[in-house]
Design an enzyme around this catalytic site. Structure first.
Site, short mmCIF file in Angstrom:
data_model
loop_
_atom_site.label_atom_id
_atom_site.label_comp_id
_atom_site.label_asym_id
_atom_site.label_seq_id
_atom_site.Cartn_x
_atom_site.Cartn_y
_atom_site.Cartn_z
N ASP A 34 -56.88 40.47 192.30
CA ASP A 34 -56.90 41.63 191.41
C ASP A 34 -57.64 41.30 190.11
O ASP A 34 -58.63 40.57 190.15
CB ASP A 34 -55.46 42.08 191.13
CG ASP A 34 -55.33 43.58 190.99
OD1 ASP A 34 -55.80 44.12 189.98
OD2 ASP A 34 -54.75 44.22 191.88
N HIS A 70 -54.15 45.92 185.51
CA HIS A 70 -53.83 46.28 186.89
C HIS A 70 -53.16 45.13 187.63
O HIS A 70 -52.10 45.29 188.24
CB HIS A 70 -55.11 46.72 187.60
CG HIS A 70 -54.89 47.39 188.92
ND1 HIS A 70 -54.82 46.68 190.11
CD2 HIS A 70 -54.76 48.70 189.25
CE1 HIS A 70 -54.64 47.54 191.11
NE2 HIS A 70 -54.59 48.76 190.62
N SER A 228 -51.59 51.47 194.85
CA SER A 228 -51.65 50.12 194.29
C SER A 228 -50.26 49.54 194.14
O SER A 228 -50.00 48.39 194.52
CB SER A 228 -52.35 50.14 192.92
OG SER A 228 -53.73 50.33 193.05
#
Length: 284
Positions: A34, A70, A228
């Protein structure tokens, strides 16, 4: 916000409380491919391996610097510490591997190349399961081959476009490999909202809305959402299964997760399992 109440609807939905009486992910190395993981966050400090972390982003060698937040949010759902602060990750005794493939300035092309590097290095590191909450619209043979060669379980986000992935593929979730599990998202009422779905191409659903997790500057947020976050719940579940059954193959772990889903009429024909993640039953 207290640890006992954060994400309570999600933890009840996936039967996490009972699952923790069986396994907590002890010793399982979990890859988060990520934007990096902030290892200074109090809920993540000590949860991430410096030995088994790496950045593949040009001009950015720090796998623990996350300028998007994220990766840090994904990491919190998977493996935030059981320390009474903020939230408790699904596999709170697992070890996280930060495999940084993107930052605020990287391009889609460079992200794809970095993802391939990440899978290749994860295989050498001995990472047992990878969370990949990213998607590409085009098929890429090199990425396909890297995931195939990695051979361990890869948990992929199905995408957030309200698409039927049987007809509009999202990669790598739609590669159809035996070691990929494709995850869609539901809210507390089992609504899909903007999640992709697919009777044959999405395997299972998990909570993906109004989920608080770790974010930048030591804070918490529910800004990262949909598939996600749903993928992160399934990755945590996979780590618990690996903890209890360390010799299981990736397809066997995948089948345990799919076969033990809690079926919901509203999700019938929306995914392979017709339901949502049930960690406790998957450990049975």
């Amino acid at each position: 916000m207290t640890e006992s109440t954060v994400n309570s609807y999600a933890l009840e939905m996936i039967n996490a409380y009972d699952a923790w009486n069986i396994a907590t992910g002890d010793g399982v190395l979990v890859g988060v491919l990520d934007t990096g993981i902030d290892n200074e966050h109090l809920d993540l400090w000590g949860q991430i391996s410096s030995v088994y972390s790496e950045s593949f982003v040009n001009n950015d060698e720090d796998p623990f610097y996350d300028d998007l937040g994220h990766g840090t949010a994904i990491a919190g759902v998977i493996g935030a510490a059981n320390n009474g602060i903020g939230l408790k990750g699904i596999a709170y005794d697992a070890t996280l591997s930060s495999l940084k493939m993107a930052n605020n300035s990287s391009s889609s092309i460079s992200n794809l190349a970095s993802a391939i590097e990440g899978f290749n290095l994860a295989m050498l590191f001995g990472v047992k399961v990878i969370n990949f909450s990213w998607g590409f619209s085009s098929y890429d043979y090199m990425l396909y081959q890297a995931i195939l060669n990695y051979n361990k379980l890869v948990v992929c986000a199905a995408g957030n476009n309200q698409n039927d992935n049987d007809n509009h593929s999202t990669y790598p979730a739609s590669y159809g490999l035996d070691n990929i599990i494709s995850v869609g998202a539901v809210d507390e009422n089992y609504n899909l909202l903007d999640s992709n779905y697919g009777e044959n191409s999405v395997d299972i659903f998990a909570p993906g809305y109004n989920i608080f997790s770790t974010t930048l500057d030591g804070m918490y947020s529910n800004e990262v959402r949909c598939t996600s976050i749903a993928a992160a719940f399934v990755t945590g579940a996979a780590a618990l299964i690996i903890d209890k059954y360390p010799t299981l193959s990736a397809p066997s772990i995948k089948n345990r997760i799919i076969d033990n889903a809690t079926e919901k009429l509203s999700l019938n024909n929306k995914c392979v399992s017709n339901g949502v993640l049930n960690i406790y039953d998957s450990l049975g």
